[in-house]
Design a protein around this motif. Sequence first.
Motif, short mmCIF file in Angstrom:
data_model
loop_
_atom_site.label_atom_id
_atom_site.label_comp_id
_atom_site.label_asym_id
_atom_site.label_seq_id
_atom_site.Cartn_x
_atom_site.Cartn_y
_atom_site.Cartn_z
N ASP A 68 50.00 38.17 35.29
CA ASP A 68 48.69 37.30 35.75
C ASP A 68 48.36 36.24 34.72
OD1 ASP A 68 49.49 39.31 37.24
OD2 ASP A 68 47.65 39.37 38.16
N HIS A 69 47.77 35.31 34.83
CA HIS A 69 47.34 34.10 34.17
C HIS A 69 48.52 33.22 33.55
CE1 HIS A 69 43.06 35.13 33.73
NE2 HIS A 69 43.31 36.42 33.35
N LEU A 70 49.05 33.65 32.70
CA LEU A 70 50.45 32.73 32.22
C LEU A 70 50.22 31.57 32.05
CD1 LEU A 70 52.48 34.41 35.31
CD2 LEU A 70 52.57 35.00 32.70
N GLY A 78 41.00 44.85 43.23
CA GLY A 78 39.84 44.98 42.36
C GLY A 78 40.17 46.14 41.13
N LYS A 79 39.83 45.60 39.84
CA LYS A 79 39.98 46.33 38.84
C LYS A 79 38.95 47.20 38.17
CE LYS A 79 43.15 42.27 37.60
NZ LYS A 79 44.58 42.75 37.82
N SER A 80 39.19 48.30 37.60
CA SER A 80 38.00 48.82 36.56
C SER A 80 38.27 48.06 35.40
CB SER A 80 38.55 50.40 36.50
OG SER A 80 39.73 50.58 35.44
N THR A 96 41.95 34.65 42.47
CA THR A 96 40.60 34.04 41.74
C THR A 96 40.15 34.50 40.61
OG1 THR A 96 39.03 35.59 42.85
CG2 THR A 96 39.68 33.76 44.22
N ASP A 97 40.54 35.83 40.21
CA ASP A 97 40.00 36.41 39.00
C ASP A 97 38.59 36.52 38.96
OD1 ASP A 97 40.44 37.29 36.45
OD2 ASP A 97 40.46 35.68 35.36
N LEU A 98 37.86 36.45 39.92
CA LEU A 98 36.34 36.67 40.11
C LEU A 98 36.00 37.88 39.14
CD1 LEU A 98 33.78 36.52 41.14
CD2 LEU A 98 34.19 38.50 43.00
N SER A 135 44.71 38.78 45.15
CA SER A 135 45.49 39.58 44.48
C SER A 135 44.91 39.96 42.82
CB SER A 135 46.93 39.47 44.45
OG SER A 135 47.23 38.30 43.63
N HIS A 136 43.97 39.40 42.61
CA HIS A 136 43.45 39.48 41.06
C HIS A 136 41.95 39.21 40.93
CE1 HIS A 136 44.25 39.02 36.42
NE2 HIS A 136 43.01 39.30 36.83
N THR A 137 41.19 40.42 41.01
CA THR A 137 39.52 40.06 40.78
C THR A 137 39.19 41.21 39.86
OG1 THR A 137 38.59 41.33 42.64
CG2 THR A 137 39.58 39.44 43.13
N HIS A 138 37.91 40.97 39.51
CA HIS A 138 37.40 42.08 39.06
C HIS A 138 35.84 42.33 39.45
CE1 HIS A 138 39.92 41.64 34.97
NE2 HIS A 138 40.15 40.56 35.74
N PHE A 139 35.67 42.67 40.50
CA PHE A 139 34.41 42.40 41.43
C PHE A 139 33.55 43.66 41.13
CE2 PHE A 139 34.62 45.19 45.33
CZ PHE A 139 35.96 45.21 45.09
N LEU A 146 50.12 42.88 34.27
CA LEU A 146 49.77 42.32 32.98
C LEU A 146 48.64 41.26 33.13
CD1 LEU A 146 52.87 43.42 32.50
CD2 LEU A 146 52.36 42.82 30.37
N HIS A 147 47.83 41.22 32.25
CA HIS A 147 46.89 39.98 31.78
C HIS A 147 47.93 39.46 30.84
CE1 HIS A 147 43.64 41.48 34.14
NE2 HIS A 147 43.19 40.48 34.05
N ALA A 148 48.69 38.28 31.02
CA ALA A 148 49.91 37.92 30.26
C ALA A 148 49.52 36.54 29.67
CB ALA A 148 51.24 38.06 30.82
FE FE Z 1 41.55 39.17 35.18
#
Ligand code: FE
Length: 416
Positions: free
Chosen positions: A274-276, A148-150, A325-327, A79-83, A251-253
């Motif tokens: 996310d992160h935390l 996936g994020k922009s 994963t945060d890929l 649920s969190h990647t930048h692919f 949020l990247h928090a």
């Molecule tokens: Fe990220």
Amino acid sequence: MSENLIIFNARIVTPIGFSARKGEEMSQLQVIENGTVEVTKGIITYVGENRGEDRDGYYQHYWHYNARGHCLLPGFVDSHTHFVFGGERSEEFSWRLNGESYMSIMERGGGIASTVKATRQMNFLKLRSAAEGFLKRMSTMGVTTVEGKSGYGLDRETELLQLKVMRSLNNTEHKRVDIVSTFLGAHALPEEYAGRSDEYIDFLIREMLPLVRDGELAECCDVFCEQGVFSIEQSRRLLQAAKEHGFLLKLHADEIVSLGGAELAAELGALSADHLLHASDAGIRAMADAGVVATLLPLTAFALKEPYARGREMIDSGCAVALATDLNPGSCFSGSIPLTIALACIYMKMSIEETITALTLNGAAALQRADRIGSIEVGKQGDFIVLNSNNYHILPYYIGMNCVIMTIKGGMLYPV
Ligand code: FE
Ligand code: NIG
């Protein structure tokens, strides 16, 4: 025909429910020995014990899969990647090996800015084919849904290009992985806006949010809320506007410093924070009370040599924890689900059962999809993985090695 499938003799292991599991609920898995799952036109129509012979011949229209000796789990949700990105940053990785920090590289114009430069030079087809390669690898590790994020364009054209690449991959027939898109225009300050970060936030609110929304290019809006990137105040302003446009919030928090991102996520009713890594006690309590999914990314902590997020304490405080994963090409160039599970168990003191819930149902909840995916229950999508053992305890034991032998997407079999 191929989306009609009977899996029998399986050891079915799954969380149960149609929303995030919090606190101690995370360790409660249903286990069915000698189980059968029936998938009709891609949707689960039966889950239970084996049903005996098919006397009326109904199942001649189904593929059969004998899973004797194997565990069947829901497909993983990353649920969190930048692919979707251009270029690579291996040189930067070696600078970090020599002691430079992630933020100092970013401050002198490297980091995200260097991937932005490379991504702006890509065309649609090149970007799509690189991204497609990541999806295939994810699928072999059991991922059936990915976010996936922009955030590597930071201008109108390239942000939209990244989102269009994801839409195109998601519209492919017989895709192995479903994609949920997130608009992360506030990933860093583009050089064109140097010294004018409030104006950049204005640009995102005024121009980008309506464009992304009207084009139905993303469901969620995210921000890198961090000291030296976007402040709490700027993040609040952007996310409030995004909420008004109907976006779900992420949020990247509290990734690098304890800035109050977890508290802001709770205040705004975000889907996830996310992160935390540096979330405060008050932030953890606020997330638990507000039902914000705490999405933990242990591969990033590992790669940055940072302390791990306090997963155990978050669960014990009643949070719903997801793992992802945060890929991405910078802080964490890894989409390794097996290593994520091992790190979560070893360093964040999560139980194996909790990591399974975190990577399935709670990952689904972090994407507002717990009603459709994340567990093996009637009415949900036929997305599963088959392990090479009938003992799911092998998941963290296989450190960084894959124990998935089959990924099943909407009832279609993809041997690994
Ligand atoms: Fe990220
Ligand atoms: O989730 N922290 C911000 N964004 C990414 C890293 C992006 C990059 O370094 O390219 C992350 O860690």
